[in-house]
Structure formats: C-alpha cells, structure tokens
Design a protein around this motif. Sequence first.
Motif, PDB file in Angstrom:
ATOM      1  N   MET A  81       0.851  -1.183   0.000  1.00 31.79           N
ATOM      2  CA  MET A  81       0.000   0.000   0.000  1.00 31.79           C
ATOM      3  C   MET A  81       0.888   1.235   0.000  1.00 31.79           C
ATOM      4  SD  MET A  81      -1.520   0.572   3.868  1.00 31.79           S
ATOM      5  CE  MET A  81      -2.092  -1.110   4.136  1.00 31.79           C
ATOM      6  N   PRO A  82       0.361   2.383  -0.419  1.00 31.88           N
ATOM      7  CA  PRO A  82       1.151   3.610  -0.362  1.00 31.88           C
ATOM      8  C   PRO A  82       1.535   3.918   1.079  1.00 31.88           C
ATOM      9  CG  PRO A  82      -0.793   3.918  -1.728  1.00 31.88           C
ATOM     10  CD  PRO A  82      -0.958   2.604  -1.032  1.00 31.88           C
ATOM     11  N   ILE A 108      -2.143  13.810  -1.956  1.00 32.84           N
ATOM     12  CA  ILE A 108      -1.397  12.900  -2.830  1.00 32.84           C
ATOM     13  C   ILE A 108      -2.253  12.619  -4.068  1.00 32.84           C
ATOM     14  CG2 ILE A 108      -0.250  10.682  -3.043  1.00 32.84           C
ATOM     15  CD1 ILE A 108       1.028  12.611  -1.049  1.00 32.84           C
ATOM     16  N   THR A 109      -1.740  12.948  -5.235  1.00 34.66           N
ATOM     17  CA  THR A 109      -2.495  12.813  -6.472  1.00 34.66           C
ATOM     18  C   THR A 109      -2.395  11.391  -7.027  1.00 34.66           C
ATOM     19  OG1 THR A 109      -0.596  13.424  -7.834  1.00 34.66           O
ATOM     20  CG2 THR A 109      -2.001  15.223  -7.019  1.00 34.66           C
ATOM     21  N   GLU A 110      -3.248  11.103  -7.998  1.00 34.84           N
ATOM     22  CA  GLU A 110      -3.162   9.816  -8.683  1.00 34.84           C
ATOM     23  C   GLU A 110      -1.798   9.649  -9.343  1.00 34.84           C
ATOM     24  OE1 GLU A 110      -6.468   9.794 -11.364  1.00 34.84           O
ATOM     25  OE2 GLU A 110      -7.736   8.681  -9.947  1.00 34.84           O
ATOM     26  N   ASP A 111      -1.290  10.732  -9.958  1.00 32.69           N
ATOM     27  CA  ASP A 111       0.008  10.644 -10.619  1.00 32.69           C
ATOM     28  C   ASP A 111       1.112  10.342  -9.616  1.00 32.69           C
ATOM     29  OD1 ASP A 111       1.630  11.026 -13.118  1.00 32.69           O
ATOM     30  OD2 ASP A 111       2.574  12.550 -11.830  1.00 32.69           O
ATOM     31  N   HIS A 160      -5.188  -1.541  -1.511  1.00 35.74           N
ATOM     32  CA  HIS A 160      -6.076  -0.385  -1.353  1.00 35.74           C
ATOM     33  C   HIS A 160      -6.675  -0.417   0.047  1.00 35.74           C
ATOM     34  CE1 HIS A 160      -9.133   2.633  -2.313  1.00 35.74           C
ATOM     35  NE2 HIS A 160     -10.061   1.788  -1.904  1.00 35.74           N
ATOM     36  N   PHE A 161      -6.190   0.466   0.920  1.00 32.50           N
ATOM     37  CA  PHE A 161      -6.671   0.523   2.302  1.00 32.50           C
ATOM     38  C   PHE A 161      -6.584   1.973   2.772  1.00 32.50           C
ATOM     39  CE2 PHE A 161      -6.680  -2.384   6.325  1.00 32.50           C
ATOM     40  CZ  PHE A 161      -7.841  -1.769   6.758  1.00 32.50           C
ATOM     41  N   PRO A 162      -7.423   2.852   2.214  1.00 33.16           N
ATOM     42  CA  PRO A 162      -7.304   4.283   2.514  1.00 33.16           C
ATOM     43  C   PRO A 162      -7.559   4.636   3.967  1.00 33.16           C
ATOM     44  CG  PRO A 162      -9.276   3.827   1.207  1.00 33.16           C
ATOM     45  CD  PRO A 162      -8.468   2.568   1.210  1.00 33.16           C
ATOM     46  N   ASP A 163      -8.304   3.812   4.701  1.00 32.42           N
ATOM     47  CA  ASP A 163      -8.524   4.101   6.120  1.00 32.42           C
ATOM     48  C   ASP A 163      -7.215   4.068   6.904  1.00 32.42           C
ATOM     49  OD1 ASP A 163     -11.188   4.437   5.749  1.00 32.42           O
ATOM     50  OD2 ASP A 163     -11.809   2.563   6.703  1.00 32.42           O
ATOM     51  N   ILE A 164      -6.253   3.277   6.451  1.00 27.68           N
ATOM     52  CA  ILE A 164      -4.959   3.193   7.129  1.00 27.68           C
ATOM     53  C   ILE A 164      -3.968   4.184   6.552  1.00 27.68           C
ATOM     54  CG2 ILE A 164      -2.902   1.747   7.437  1.00 27.68           C
ATOM     55  CD1 ILE A 164      -4.626  -0.533   8.132  1.00 27.68           C
ATOM     56  N   CYS A 165      -3.790   4.155   5.236  1.00 26.46           N
ATOM     57  CA  CYS A 165      -2.714   4.969   4.651  1.00 26.46           C
ATOM     58  C   CYS A 165      -3.189   6.336   4.183  1.00 26.46           C
ATOM     59  CB  CYS A 165      -2.034   4.219   3.510  1.00 26.46           C
ATOM     60  SG  CYS A 165      -3.023   4.093   2.015  1.00 26.46           S
ATOM     61  N   GLY A 166      -4.498   6.521   4.011  1.00 29.96           N
ATOM     62  CA  GLY A 166      -5.015   7.808   3.592  1.00 29.96           C
ATOM     63  C   GLY A 166      -4.948   8.080   2.105  1.00 29.96           C
ATOM     64  N   VAL A 167      -4.389   7.152   1.340  1.00 28.16           N
ATOM     65  CA  VAL A 167      -4.211   7.345  -0.104  1.00 28.16           C
ATOM     66  C   VAL A 167      -4.924   6.214  -0.844  1.00 28.16           C
ATOM     67  CG1 VAL A 167      -2.554   7.541  -1.990  1.00 28.16           C
ATOM     68  CG2 VAL A 167      -1.987   8.460   0.277  1.00 28.16           C
ATOM     69  N   PRO A 168      -5.930   6.508  -1.634  1.00 32.47           N
ATOM     70  CA  PRO A 168      -6.626   5.455  -2.381  1.00 32.47           C
ATOM     71  C   PRO A 168      -5.815   5.005  -3.596  1.00 32.47           C
ATOM     72  CG  PRO A 168      -7.549   7.571  -2.964  1.00 32.47           C
ATOM     73  CD  PRO A 168      -6.544   7.841  -1.878  1.00 32.47           C
ATOM     74  N   ILE A 169      -6.042   3.769  -3.989  1.00 32.68           N
ATOM     75  CA  ILE A 169      -5.506   3.273  -5.260  1.00 32.68           C
ATOM     76  C   ILE A 169      -6.677   3.217  -6.225  1.00 32.68           C
ATOM     77  CG2 ILE A 169      -4.365   1.359  -6.435  1.00 32.68           C
ATOM     78  CD1 ILE A 169      -3.015   0.678  -3.795  1.00 32.68           C
ATOM     79  N   THR A 170      -6.768   4.178  -7.086  1.00 30.95           N
ATOM     80  CA  THR A 170      -7.923   4.312  -7.973  1.00 30.95           C
ATOM     81  C   THR A 170      -7.788   3.389  -9.185  1.00 30.95           C
ATOM     82  OG1 THR A 170      -6.898   6.068  -9.279  1.00 30.95           O
ATOM     83  CG2 THR A 170      -8.113   6.732  -7.293  1.00 30.95           C
ATOM     84  N   PRO A 171      -8.904   3.120  -9.863  1.00 30.10           N
ATOM     85  CA  PRO A 171      -8.815   2.326 -11.088  1.00 30.10           C
ATOM     86  C   PRO A 171      -7.863   2.931 -12.118  1.00 30.10           C
ATOM     87  CG  PRO A 171     -11.089   2.454 -10.366  1.00 30.10           C
ATOM     88  CD  PRO A 171     -10.314   3.385  -9.481  1.00 30.10           C
TER      89      PRO A 171
END
Length: 292
Positions: A76-77, A85-88, A112-123
Amino acid sequence: MEALLAAGCDGITLFGTTGEGAEFSLEDRTKTLEAVIAAGIPAGRLVVSIGALSLPDVVALASHATRQGVHGVLLMPPCVYRGGITEDATFRYFAAVIDRVALSALRLYLYHFPDICGVPITPQVVRRLDERYPGMIAGVKDSGGDLDFTMDLLRRFSHLSIFTGSEIHLPELIAAGARGTICGLANVMPRLMRAMMDEATAFDRRALLPLIFAGDAILSRRPFIPSAKAVVADWLDDAEWRRVIPPMPDIAMLERQHIVADFRAWDAGLPEPWRSIAAVPTTTNVVDLKRA
C-alpha cells in the motif's frame, strides 16, 4: 501455519496489517520469511506484505521476497502524507518500486486501504501500472469496504486477481469473479471461512454470514488485533502470543478472559466440521483464502 493450510487456507500473507507487519524491521522480516520457508512452508503459498516508510526498505523487501520465490508481494502507499497525494504521485510511487526492484519475476498486489494509509488506489492508477508493467501487476487487495468500488475493479480488470478484505461482501464478489479474500478473520475461524468459500451460490454463502458476524462481534468488542492474539495465545497456551507492538493497545486481563471464553463458546456451537479452535492452532498474520 501448516495447520492453517490444512484447515483450508490456500496461502498465508506474512507481515500484513493484522500481523502488525509494518512495525517489524527489515532484518526481522527477511529472516522470518527465510525461516518460514526453511520450515517447509512452500514459498509459492506465501504473499509478503512489504509496506514500509522508506522506499529503499520497500525495494529491499520486495527484492528479497521475490528472490525467495513467493507467490507475490503486497504493497500500500506509505501513510506519512495523508493529504494532497495525487493519482500521478501514487502511480510514480509504485513505478519507482518496480523500477528499482528490476526483477521480471516480481508479482505485485496493490493494497487499497485508505482508512490506514489515507491514499486510495484508484482504477486509473491500476490501469496505468498494468499497462506500464504488463504481467508484474498481479492484482489488488481491496480493504476499502466499498462494494461498488470492488465491483468496478472486477469489471475493469477481469484479468487481475481481485481480493477483498471485507468478509461481508464475499458472497456477491465471488459470484462476480473475485479471487477471494485476504482477511484477519481467517486466522481464527479458517474452517468456517473455507466452508463459506466452498458454497455453490451467493445465496448459500450469505447463509453463513450471521455465524461469521457473531464470531467477529466477540473479537470486535476491543481492538481486533489484540483480541485475535488473545484467542491464539489461549489456543496455544502461550502468553507470548498476546504481545502487541506499541502503539497497539493491550486488553485488560478481565476483558481478555471474557473475549476468549465467549469466542470458545461461539466456536463450540458451530457444526463440528466448521470448528477451528480444537483442531487448528493459528497465527496472527493475515490469511489469504482464495478459490481452488
């Protein structure tokens, strides 16, 4: 770990969130992986979570695990910069890891675990990485808890292995083509989780969810990780398994005793083939259950 595999788990994920993996040093993690493989656990049935704050540490963990022949690595990020943090930028983070590892055998699962790292992994990030590194992006572990998001991943990336961390969504997701689940509950109820995975229809799988929720409700009275460790410590009669790493909170002795006793009673009330406590000593690492 042998017992978990015998109870129906298709593989083990080392150093995941349930196992407090990010709290361990690089040396601890590499030596443990080597010891697990030396003890006879097939490397091909292991996924290694390689999340760390330092990019060189992530690269070292990924390179080491890949050279050991594991099924894949999970990343994860990093969770330091949670805003803006942007998608790019997310794409560039994963690209930097892959480029620095520079091993064609690398099989990377995006976590993809945004609750932990705060950064989503988008499609969009998944698409860019899959196109840039064909064959190296093995799939996605989606612990975001959003069924629509996971379904969207399945529609867009049918050639990738999509896992969920949300047991509640398994009946629908398996029917839609998900590979399975990488989850914490399979550490403490592997036979029941296996039974649900093996049911023929989403309707039959949903019928087992109330049993799973009942067990989870006991563990969720207090933070899940120390609760699960308390159950493991009780099964193995080894208090060392109760240890948690700061800042993870411990559980007061009286509360812990009630959780363990109630979980034992819940397990004993299951049909015999689904009971796990008597037959299956386990581990606090995240377990990877997927369809045969």
